[in-house]
Design an enzyme around this catalytic site. Structure first.
Site, PDB file in Angstrom:
ATOM      1  N   SER A   1      -9.540   3.212  -2.909  1.00  0.00           N
ATOM      2  CA  SER A   1      -9.326   2.094  -3.827  1.00  0.00           C
ATOM      3  C   SER A   1      -9.932   2.437  -5.183  1.00  0.00           C
ATOM      4  O   SER A   1     -11.006   3.045  -5.260  1.00  0.00           O
ATOM      5  CB  SER A   1     -10.001   0.834  -3.290  1.00  0.00           C
ATOM      6  OG  SER A   1     -10.010  -0.159  -4.294  1.00  0.00           O
TER       7      SER A   1
ATOM      8  N   TYR B   1     -17.446  -2.909   1.042  1.00  0.00           N
ATOM      9  CA  TYR B   1     -16.050  -2.472   0.868  1.00  0.00           C
ATOM     10  C   TYR B   1     -15.971  -1.252  -0.059  1.00  0.00           C
ATOM     11  O   TYR B   1     -15.320  -0.249   0.255  1.00  0.00           O
ATOM     12  CB  TYR B   1     -15.198  -3.614   0.306  1.00  0.00           C
ATOM     13  CG  TYR B   1     -13.749  -3.209   0.069  1.00  0.00           C
ATOM     14  CD1 TYR B   1     -12.864  -3.088   1.135  1.00  0.00           C
ATOM     15  CD2 TYR B   1     -13.281  -2.919  -1.212  1.00  0.00           C
ATOM     16  CE1 TYR B   1     -11.543  -2.692   0.936  1.00  0.00           C
ATOM     17  CE2 TYR B   1     -11.958  -2.532  -1.432  1.00  0.00           C
ATOM     18  CZ  TYR B   1     -11.097  -2.422  -0.348  1.00  0.00           C
ATOM     19  OH  TYR B   1      -9.793  -2.017  -0.562  1.00  0.00           O
TER      20      TYR B   1
HETATM   21  N1  LIG Z   1      -3.985  -4.712  -2.204  1.00  0.00           N
HETATM   22  C1  LIG Z   1      -4.838  -4.127  -3.061  1.00  0.00           C
HETATM   23  O1  LIG Z   1      -5.097  -4.591  -4.189  1.00  0.00           O
HETATM   24  C2  LIG Z   1      -5.515  -2.833  -2.668  1.00  0.00           C
HETATM   25  C3  LIG Z   1      -6.186  -2.113  -3.665  1.00  0.00           C
HETATM   26  C4  LIG Z   1      -6.813  -0.926  -3.318  1.00  0.00           C
HETATM   27  C5  LIG Z   1      -6.751  -0.458  -2.014  1.00  0.00           C
HETATM   28  N2  LIG Z   1      -6.100  -1.197  -1.071  1.00  0.00           N
HETATM   29  C6  LIG Z   1      -6.062  -0.651   0.289  1.00  0.00           C
HETATM   30  O2  LIG Z   1      -4.701  -0.565   0.696  1.00  0.00           O
HETATM   31  C7  LIG Z   1      -4.606  -0.787   2.096  1.00  0.00           C
HETATM   32  C8  LIG Z   1      -3.648  -1.929   2.390  1.00  0.00           C
HETATM   33  O3  LIG Z   1      -4.051  -3.087   1.691  1.00  0.00           O
HETATM   34  P1  LIG Z   1      -3.218  -4.468   1.778  1.00  0.00           P
HETATM   35  O4  LIG Z   1      -3.422  -5.175   0.496  1.00  0.00           O
HETATM   36  O5  LIG Z   1      -1.848  -4.192   2.251  1.00  0.00           O
HETATM   37  O6  LIG Z   1      -4.073  -5.253   2.874  1.00  0.00           O
HETATM   38  P2  LIG Z   1      -3.678  -5.875   4.275  1.00  0.00           P
HETATM   39  O7  LIG Z   1      -4.865  -6.645   4.738  1.00  0.00           O
HETATM   40  O8  LIG Z   1      -2.370  -6.580   4.185  1.00  0.00           O
HETATM   41  O9  LIG Z   1      -3.447  -4.607   5.202  1.00  0.00           O
HETATM   42  C9  LIG Z   1      -4.410  -4.075   6.054  1.00  0.00           C
HETATM   43  C10 LIG Z   1      -3.823  -3.986   7.452  1.00  0.00           C
HETATM   44  O10 LIG Z   1      -4.760  -3.322   8.289  1.00  0.00           O
HETATM   45  C11 LIG Z   1      -4.743  -3.963   9.537  1.00  0.00           C
HETATM   46  N3  LIG Z   1      -5.988  -3.705  10.256  1.00  0.00           N
HETATM   47  C12 LIG Z   1      -7.218  -4.227  10.000  1.00  0.00           C
HETATM   48  N4  LIG Z   1      -8.099  -3.775  10.901  1.00  0.00           N
HETATM   49  C13 LIG Z   1      -7.420  -2.940  11.728  1.00  0.00           C
HETATM   50  C14 LIG Z   1      -7.806  -2.176  12.856  1.00  0.00           C
HETATM   51  N5  LIG Z   1      -9.061  -2.183  13.323  1.00  0.00           N
HETATM   52  N6  LIG Z   1      -6.863  -1.423  13.467  1.00  0.00           N
HETATM   53  C15 LIG Z   1      -5.589  -1.442  13.013  1.00  0.00           C
HETATM   54  N7  LIG Z   1      -5.164  -2.150  11.973  1.00  0.00           N
HETATM   55  C16 LIG Z   1      -6.079  -2.901  11.329  1.00  0.00           C
HETATM   56  C17 LIG Z   1      -4.545  -5.435   9.224  1.00  0.00           C
HETATM   57  O11 LIG Z   1      -4.059  -6.149  10.358  1.00  0.00           O
HETATM   58  C18 LIG Z   1      -3.558  -5.376   8.078  1.00  0.00           C
HETATM   59  O12 LIG Z   1      -2.226  -5.464   8.524  1.00  0.00           O
HETATM   60  C19 LIG Z   1      -6.032  -1.008   2.575  1.00  0.00           C
HETATM   61  O13 LIG Z   1      -6.581   0.232   2.977  1.00  0.00           O
HETATM   62  C20 LIG Z   1      -6.730  -1.532   1.332  1.00  0.00           C
HETATM   63  O14 LIG Z   1      -8.127  -1.323   1.386  1.00  0.00           O
HETATM   64  C21 LIG Z   1      -5.489  -2.368  -1.361  1.00  0.00           C
END
Ligand SMILES: NC(=O)c1ccc[n+]([C@@H]2O[C@H](COP(=O)([O-])OP(=O)(O)OC[C@H]3O[C@@H](n4cnc5c(N)ncnc54)[C@H](O)[C@@H]3O)[C@@H](O)[C@H]2O)c1
Length: 257
Positions: A151, A164
């Site tokens: 991130s 985080y």
């Molecule tokens: N959305 C943003 O602004 C952003 C920015 C930077 C990084 N990210 C990263 O991108 C990725 C996706 O983010 P997102 O916004 O789609 O979030 P999100 O919460 O929709 O997706 C995360 C997914 O991981 C799953 N998950 C959680 N714990 C788990 C486990 N123990 N085993 C299997 N699955 C599990 C959740 O059920 C969820 O579907 C993440 O790694 C997040 O940290 C997101």
């Protein structure tokens, strides 16, 4: 002239495995890879959401597999990787380590972080990608790709989110070690560091999500999930075959590192 049909066949015969693909970025990755002709396996704690993603993949005309995985559990990780390898004819060509705790991670001053939540965040966000690479490793052929989700928050040092941010910094460190170890087998390992992106989870984080950070980005617009997909496709493609251990920031020009 570029061949417009070439993109469609880029993934032909290759299998991508996206974790955390019940929605959000994971779902966008799955659909994006399907549009490039990959066969797509998706898994999540939320197996129903993963199954819905698989339907979207099939709607693109691609083969799909979906299942449940808890990335913190070595047995679950191993079982899921074995099932995906079977789906892929004995191999996993691309692993996208996307599953994480994100919007559900409590924001609080470092003095108030619950140590149990700290452990849980590290288990999912840091140990999880390691367990998935460990589980997938026997099935990764020469030339395979691993893409880890970090991130851009690690560059801004977002306050009141120490656990985080630390977990996502660890992902970058881990990516470098993995790149060296798996590089011996011709496998590349890279990370993507997205800026704040408008997934469903992000809308739950704040009331004015559409405008967050827009004035600080060179491109002056909010990031949509589809904005992040191209980096993963590039890191999976033959165009990036000599790039490893790197982190690509995809944030519309907000952080310059
Ligand atoms: N959305 C943003 O602004 C952003 C920015 C930077 C990084 N990210 C990263 O991108 C990725 C996706 O983010 P997102 O916004 O789609 O979030 P999100 O919460 O929709 O997706 C995360 C997914 O991981 C799953 N998950 C959680 N714990 C788990 C486990 N123990 N085993 C299997 N699955 C599990 C959740 O059920 C969820 O579907 C993440 O790694 C997040 O940290 C997101």
């Amino acid at each position: 002239m570029p061949d417009p049909g070439a993109a469609r066949t880029e993934g032909a015969g290759r299998t991508v495995f996206v974790t955390g693909a019940a929605g959000g970025l994971g779902r966008s990755f799955a659909v994006g890879f399907a549009q490039r002709g990959y066969q797509v396996a998706v898994a999540d704690l939320n197996s129903e959401g993963a199954a819905e993603t698989a339907e979207l993949v099939r709607a693109e005309g691609a083969r799909a597999w979906s299942g449940a995985v808890d990335v913190t559990d070595p047995v679950s990780a191993t079982d899921a990787a074995a099932a995906v390898a079977e789906f892929g004819g004995g191999r996993i060509d691309v692993l996208v380590n996307n599953a994480a705790m994100y919007a559900n991670v409590t924001r609080s001053p470092l003095e108030d972080i619950d140590p149990d939540e700290w452990d849980r965040v590290m288990a999912v966000n840091l140990k999880g990608p390691w367990l998935m690479v460990r589980a997938a490793s026997p099935h990764l052929p020469e030339g395979a790709r691993v893409v880890n989700m970090s991130s851009a928050t690690i560059y801004s040092g977002s306050e009141q989110w120490l656990h985080y941010v630390a977990s996502k910094g660890g992902v970058i460190a881990m990516t470098r070690v993995m790149a060296k170890e798996l590089g011996r087998r011709g496998i590349t390992v890279n990370a993507i560091a997205p800026g704040f992106t408008l997934t469903e989870a992000s809308y739950g984080l704040m009331s004015d999500a559409e405008n967050y950070g827009v004035d600080r980005g060179a491109l002056r617009r909010a990031s949509q999930p589809e904005d992040i997909v191209g980096a993963a496709l590039f890191l999976a493609s033959s165009d990036s075959s000599f790039i490893s251990g790197q982190t690509i920031v995809v944030d519309g020009g907000r952080q310059f590192i």
